[in-house]
Scaffold this motif. Structure first.
Motif, short mmCIF file in Angstrom:
data_model
loop_
_atom_site.label_atom_id
_atom_site.label_comp_id
_atom_site.label_asym_id
_atom_site.label_seq_id
_atom_site.Cartn_x
_atom_site.Cartn_y
_atom_site.Cartn_z
N GLU A 1 -7.26 1.56 4.67
CA GLU A 1 -6.33 1.12 3.62
C GLU A 1 -5.80 -0.28 3.90
O GLU A 1 -5.68 -1.10 2.99
CB GLU A 1 -5.16 2.11 3.50
CG GLU A 1 -5.53 3.45 2.91
CD GLU A 1 -5.98 3.35 1.46
OE1 GLU A 1 -5.44 2.51 0.71
OE2 GLU A 1 -6.89 4.11 1.07
N LEU A 2 -5.48 -0.56 5.15
CA LEU A 2 -4.96 -1.88 5.52
C LEU A 2 -6.00 -2.97 5.26
O LEU A 2 -5.70 -4.02 4.69
CB LEU A 2 -4.54 -1.89 6.99
CG LEU A 2 -3.33 -1.02 7.34
CD1 LEU A 2 -3.22 -0.84 8.85
CD2 LEU A 2 -2.03 -1.61 6.80
N LEU B 1 3.66 0.61 2.74
CA LEU B 1 3.47 -0.46 3.71
C LEU B 1 3.54 -1.78 2.96
O LEU B 1 2.77 -2.00 2.01
CB LEU B 1 2.12 -0.31 4.41
CG LEU B 1 1.97 1.00 5.18
CD1 LEU B 1 1.06 1.95 4.44
CD2 LEU B 1 1.45 0.77 6.58
N MET B 2 4.49 -2.64 3.36
CA MET B 2 4.77 -3.85 2.60
C MET B 2 4.66 -5.11 3.45
O MET B 2 4.98 -5.09 4.63
CB MET B 2 6.18 -3.75 2.01
CG MET B 2 6.34 -2.61 1.01
SD MET B 2 8.08 -2.23 0.67
CE MET B 2 8.53 -1.31 2.14
N PRO B 3 4.20 -6.21 2.84
CA PRO B 3 4.15 -7.48 3.57
C PRO B 3 5.52 -7.83 4.13
O PRO B 3 6.56 -7.51 3.52
CB PRO B 3 3.73 -8.49 2.49
CG PRO B 3 3.04 -7.67 1.44
CD PRO B 3 3.75 -6.35 1.44
N ALA B 4 5.54 -8.49 5.29
CA ALA B 4 6.81 -8.88 5.92
C ALA B 4 6.71 -10.31 6.42
O ALA B 4 5.61 -10.83 6.66
CB ALA B 4 7.14 -7.93 7.06
N ALA B 5 7.86 -10.93 6.57
CA ALA B 5 7.93 -12.34 6.99
C ALA B 5 7.46 -12.52 8.43
O ALA B 5 7.40 -11.57 9.22
CB ALA B 5 9.36 -12.84 6.84
N GLY C 1 -5.22 -2.46 15.24
CA GLY C 1 -6.65 -2.66 15.05
C GLY C 1 -6.98 -3.55 13.87
O GLY C 1 -7.98 -4.27 13.88
N SER C 2 -6.14 -3.53 12.85
CA SER C 2 -6.40 -4.34 11.65
C SER C 2 -6.04 -5.81 11.85
O SER C 2 -6.42 -6.65 11.04
CB SER C 2 -5.59 -3.78 10.47
OG SER C 2 -4.21 -4.03 10.65
N ILE D 1 0.86 -1.19 0.00
CA ILE D 1 0.00 0.00 0.00
C ILE D 1 0.89 1.24 0.00
O ILE D 1 1.93 1.26 0.67
CB ILE D 1 -0.86 0.07 1.28
CG1 ILE D 1 -1.74 -1.16 1.45
CG2 ILE D 1 -1.73 1.32 1.29
CD1 ILE D 1 -2.41 -1.20 2.81
N VAL D 2 0.47 2.28 -0.69
CA VAL D 2 1.15 3.58 -0.63
C VAL D 2 0.15 4.61 -0.11
O VAL D 2 -0.98 4.69 -0.58
CB VAL D 2 1.67 4.02 -2.02
CG1 VAL D 2 2.27 5.43 -1.94
CG2 VAL D 2 2.72 3.03 -2.53
#
Length: 285
Positions: A120-121, A32-36, A92-93, A15-16
């Motif tokens: 957005e999340l 915001l980027m996916p992480a391990a 919260g997400s 997400i930007v």
């Protein structure tokens, strides 16, 4: 004591988000980027030559004047301020792992609440991971106090915040609100509450280089006897204080306990978070 329950989660896709910074008044952009699994929440600055990753944890906090700022204790420039609303939205997400690239030294304020980030999340979608989520269960009372302000966390089967706000100002006065995560909707009840400021303080804050991006689009402005812009809730001020507590407590990941706060701000929140971290580290050793 740690409790393992459902699986950890991250974003499905990047997400930007762009907007103005509350304090610097500069344009800001974050990715915001996916992480391990087991990454936690990690920030880094895109505008620096070195990619210095700063994990959101109490030991990373470098400034607490009107916001929560994290940074590297080795590289002075590698700091990111005003993370608390975004952190609350991530909590919260239901996200546990995330990498956040920031275009400069501050997070966009958007509308002064956590709700736009939360939207957005959720819109991006979440991806379940294999590792279980570890939630820290508070087993004994921990507290922090400064003069007539205090915050404590007590053992509790869930996550609950009871906040008492008391301002010597006719528009705010005294108010109390309670948020219980398992019984209430964070998005509707807490995330929409905006930050607030006093018209009488604006000039002084500007002289200090603070609130330069503040406007009626991203904060509730309080005059001597009224708010300039309409409130979203009758008790929006105390709800926003709870939002700040959620964001600051998430520096330790997910915890279970009952937080009771009276007139507390970021400095006291982080002091309590540091004490909780000490207990966590004791158990890990």
């Amino acid at each position: 004591m740690y409790i393992e329950n459902e699986a950890q989660q991250t974003l499905k896709k990047e997400i930007v988000v762009e907007g103005i910074s509350l304090h610097s008044g500069e344009d800001a952009k974050i990715r915001l980027m996916p992480a391990a699994e087991n990454t936690g929440i990690v920030f880094y600055r895109a505008d620096l030559n070195q990619k210095i990753k700063v994990k959101a944890k109490p030991a990373s906090v470098v400034n607490l004047i009107r916001n929560t700022t994290i940074g590297s204790h080795k590289i002075k420039e590698a700091k990111i301020s005003t993370i608390e609303h975004l952190m609350a939205a991530i909590w919260g997400s239901g996200i546990d792992n995330l990498e956040i690239e920031v275009s400069g030294p501050e997070i966009p304020v958007i509308d002064g609440s956590a709700f736009p980030y939360y939207q957005e999340l959720i819109k991006s979608g979440l991806r379940k991971q294999q590792a279980p989520r570890k939630v820290y269960q508070i087993e004994e009372t921990i507290f922090a106090r400064e003069e007539d302000s205090y915050i404590a966390i007590l053992p509790y089967d869930g996550f609950k915040i009871s906040y008492t706000l008391d301002y010597d100002h006719p528009v705010i006065g005294s108010s109390y609100f309670e948020f219980e995560a398992e019984k209430m909707d964070f998005a509707e009840e807490i995330s929409k509450a905006r930050t607030f400021g006093f018209a009488s303080e604006v000039e002084k804050l500007h002289e200090q280089g603070l609130a330069l991006g503040g406007s009626l689009d991203n904060a509730v402005l309080i005059e001597a006897d009224k708010t300039v812009n309409p409130l979203r809730f009758e008790n929006e001020f105390v709800r926003h204080k709870i939002l700040d507590v959620v964001g600051d407590m998430f520096l330790n990941g997910r915890i279970r306990g009952h937080i009771m706060a009276v007139k507390s701000g970021h400095r006291l929140h982080v002091k309590l978070a540091e004490k909780i971290r000490e207990k966590m580290l004791e158990e890990e050793n």
